[in-house]
Scaffold this motif. Structure first.
Motif, PDB file in Angstrom:
ATOM      1  N   GLN A 188       0.825  -1.214   0.000  1.00 46.54           N
ATOM      2  CA  GLN A 188       0.000   0.000   0.000  1.00 46.54           C
ATOM      3  C   GLN A 188       0.859   1.264   0.000  1.00 46.54           C
ATOM      4  O   GLN A 188       0.652   2.165  -0.801  1.00 46.54           O
ATOM      5  CB  GLN A 188      -0.932  -0.005   1.216  1.00 46.54           C
ATOM      6  N   THR A 189       1.840   1.291   0.890  1.00 46.19           N
ATOM      7  CA  THR A 189       2.719   2.462   0.938  1.00 46.19           C
ATOM      8  C   THR A 189       3.448   2.620  -0.389  1.00 46.19           C
ATOM      9  O   THR A 189       3.548   3.717  -0.932  1.00 46.19           O
ATOM     10  CB  THR A 189       3.743   2.317   2.080  1.00 46.19           C
ATOM     11  N   GLY A 190       3.923   1.490  -0.910  1.00 50.95           N
ATOM     12  CA  GLY A 190       4.657   1.519  -2.173  1.00 50.95           C
ATOM     13  C   GLY A 190       3.815   2.117  -3.287  1.00 50.95           C
ATOM     14  O   GLY A 190       4.299   2.910  -4.102  1.00 50.95           O
ATOM     15  N   TYR A 191       2.533   1.762  -3.301  1.00 50.42           N
ATOM     16  CA  TYR A 191       1.656   2.259  -4.351  1.00 50.42           C
ATOM     17  C   TYR A 191       1.506   3.779  -4.296  1.00 50.42           C
ATOM     18  O   TYR A 191       1.696   4.475  -5.293  1.00 50.42           O
ATOM     19  CB  TYR A 191       0.281   1.599  -4.238  1.00 50.42           C
ATOM     20  N   TRP A 192       1.198   4.282  -3.103  1.00 54.40           N
ATOM     21  CA  TRP A 192       1.012   5.737  -2.983  1.00 54.40           C
ATOM     22  C   TRP A 192       2.321   6.488  -3.237  1.00 54.40           C
ATOM     23  O   TRP A 192       2.340   7.540  -3.875  1.00 54.40           O
ATOM     24  CB  TRP A 192       0.459   6.102  -1.597  1.00 54.40           C
ATOM     25  N   TYR A 193       3.385   5.907  -2.713  1.00 53.00           N
ATOM     26  CA  TYR A 193       4.717   6.509  -2.920  1.00 53.00           C
ATOM     27  C   TYR A 193       5.016   6.602  -4.422  1.00 53.00           C
ATOM     28  O   TYR A 193       5.384   7.668  -4.943  1.00 53.00           O
ATOM     29  CB  TYR A 193       5.741   5.628  -2.195  1.00 53.00           C
ATOM     30  N   ALA A 194       4.789   5.527  -5.145  1.00 46.27           N
ATOM     31  CA  ALA A 194       5.054   5.523  -6.585  1.00 46.27           C
ATOM     32  C   ALA A 194       4.133   6.503  -7.310  1.00 46.27           C
ATOM     33  O   ALA A 194       4.556   7.217  -8.218  1.00 46.27           O
ATOM     34  CB  ALA A 194       4.872   4.111  -7.152  1.00 46.27           C
TER      35      ALA A 194
END
Lengths: 308, 248
Positions: A152-158
């Motif tokens: 989830q964090t990776g998605y928003w970060y990207a």
């Protein structure tokens, strides 16, 4: 056109909730968009074809990975390191590539990526060689948002990185520098005749493109916690180019649409038929080149019967 | 002295001599035409002056300064500008964007990454005044590829003038322009700033005799003669060699 970026962001946010189990795949799309945007800066704006953008992407990935392992695992610092690595490689290789045109230039971009691939392969002690660079453990983004295993964090970060890169390229595209790249694309002779330093403009464009690709690579390294030799592969360079051409060059939206289309079709086709999915991709590219040579972004115009 | 001085200029491509020992002057306010049969070396001469080609021998001076070995971009900065024999524009950009481009380059804005290219009031005013001067107002926001060829020639003249040159070379400004639109070109040339030094390379004799005050005749890379339009018209050698050869 003014609202299009907002529509994209809204769709990307919606995708997060609609496909909660596909976040890894959705994140891969976002990372790929960064790479394809970098190709759009070079090919779409400046008109210089490249089949070696993976070199800068891979350089950014390895630089960010090594930086995280050996120096500091802060994600944003890693992105900057990745961008700098991509820019440095692009600047040095650009000094040579931009002295040439057309096929020669394309061959040189391929050659640079192949050399980088071979270096990464041989320098096993540093890069992990064919095993890949492992052991990347990132700290939380800005010290607040820890990477979770669902992504989830990776998605928003990207997604945020994509938005920042997109906005930066949009601003550059409208600035005098971006206009001069379009000028070079339209008529190199005319740019020379008005006294523009065409060569240095192209070197700078290539360097900026390298920075963006490097940021994409860094993002991939941080989120997948692995850097493999594939990040430097010819296939990656070629696919990035195909995605851009599918979507349409020179307007940034094309890079986004083309990447989403290519990767989604790839994903679905490969899931349905692991042996023949390349036929689907090939057919799609053929159809596009025949019916919409200016890419998907020209669909509206084509339906109205207008020029590209 | 001020202006352009060419002394003993030569250009050879291998064994082929295309310019031989050319002496030529162009001063502020001059309106000179360079005429001659096909293959006389007119465009080669223009390319030598602008720096697209390097001379094999001789000297080109601008305001007394030797510029023979200088690159094209450097000469543009010093004030030498040229329109092309075949219209060379940015086809998919609008008239306005085309004319803005040389101003941005002239003002050294080319490396700016953040401000909008069309965001400076002073530059926009200059773009607009060139659009007005060449009567391109109705077409200003169209891509130049959608314009008639004669209009494209005007855009190219406006674009070149935007560099604020002191030496302007017009390489066949009426080439490819239908005769119905030639008057547009003539009028635009007549309206160029008075102190500008203008060299016109042209086949269209009507245009040459209307706008040129001096005519230089080039034959096989050499200057045959130079004179006022009436002197050239009366010159038997010119009539035989050039004007007589099928000119109506």
């Amino acid at each position: 056109m003014r609202f299009l970026p907002l529509v994209f962001v809204a769709l990307a946010a919606a995708a997060f909730f609609v496909f909660p189990y596909d976040l890894a795949f959705l994140t891969r799309i976002l990372i790929m968009i960064v790479l394809v945007l970098s190709v759009d800066l070079i090919l779409g704006y400046a008109g210089v074809p490249t089949l070696g953008q993976a070199a800068m992407y891979g350089a950014g990935a390895y630089a960010a990975g090594l930086f995280a392992i050996h120096v500091w695992a802060d994600p944003v610092a890693g992105l900057i390191i990745g961008g700098l690595a991509g820019a440095a490689l692009a600047f040095v290789s650009g000094l040579i590539v931009m002295r040439t045109h057309g096929l020669t230039a394309i061959m040189l971009t391929i050659a640079v990526a192949q050399i980088c691939l071979e270096i990464a392969n041989r320098a096993r002690d540093i890069t992990g060689g064919a095993e890949g660079l492992r052991g990347i453990r990132m700290e939380p983004v800005l010290g607040l948002f820890a990477f979770d295993f669902i992504g989830q964090t990776g998605y928003w970060y990207a997604l945020i990185v994509v938005c920042v890169v997109f906005a930066a390229l949009a601003v550059i595209g409208r600035a005098p520098f971006g206009m001069s790249l379009r000028g070079i694309h339209e008529s190199r002779d005319r740019m020379l005749a008005i006294g523009a330093p065409v060569y240095w403009r192209l070197v700078l464009a290539y360097t900026l493109g390298g920075a963006v690709a490097g940021i994409g690579g860094a993002l991939a390294a941080q989120i997948t916690q692995l850097v493999s030799l594939e990040t430097l592969s010819f296939t990656l360079s070629a696919e990035a180019l195909i995605m851009l051409i599918l979507g349409g060059t020179g307007r940034l939206y094309g890079a986004v649409i083309g990447t989403v289309l290519f990767m989604t079709v790839h994903h679905l086709a490969a899931a349905n038929d692991p042996f023949n999915w390349l036929f689907v991709i090939g057919g799609m590219v053929l159809a596009m080149v025949f019916f919409l040579p200016s890419g998907l972004i020209s669909l509206g115009h084509a339906l109205k019967g207008g020029r590209k | 002295m001020t202006g352009l001085e060419v002394r003993g200029l030569s250009k050879r491509f291998g064994g082929l001599v295309v310019s031989e020992n050319i002496d030529f002057d162009l001063k502020p306010g001059d309106r000179k035409a360079l005429i001659g049969p096909n293959g006389a070396g007119k465009s080669t001469f223009a390319n030598l002056v602008t720096g697209i080609l390097a001379p094999s021998g001789g000297e080109i001076r601008l305001d007394g300064r030797d510029i023979s070995r200088m690159g094209e971009a450097h000469r543009v900065k010093l004030g030498i500008a040229k329109t092309f024999q075949i219209t060379t524009l940015f086809p998919r950009l609008t008239v306005r964007d085309n004319i803005r481009m040389p101003i941005l380059e002239r003002e050294g804005r080319g490396y700016r990454l953040l401000r909008r290219a069309d965001g400076e009031a002073g530059i926009e005013a200059e773009v607009q005044s060139l659009i007005d001067q060449f009567e391109l107002g109705d077409l200003a926001d169209k891509p130049v590829r959608d314009l008639a060829y004669g209009q494209q020639r005007l855009v190219e003249m406006a674009l070149t003038l935007a560099l604020k040159p002191r030496i302007l070379i017009l390489d066949e400004p009426a080439a490819g322009v239908p005769s119905s639109e030639t008057s547009l070109i003539t009028r635009a040339i007549e309206r160029l700033p008075q102190d500008l030094a203008v060299l016109i390379i042209e086949h269209d004799m009507d245009l040459v005799f209307r706008v040129a005050r001096k005519i230089v005749v080039l034959v096989q890379g050499r200057i045959l003669t130079e004179g006022t339009p009436s002197e050239i018209a009366a010159n038997a050698q010119v009539r035989e060699l050039y004007l007589g050869g099928g000119h109506d």
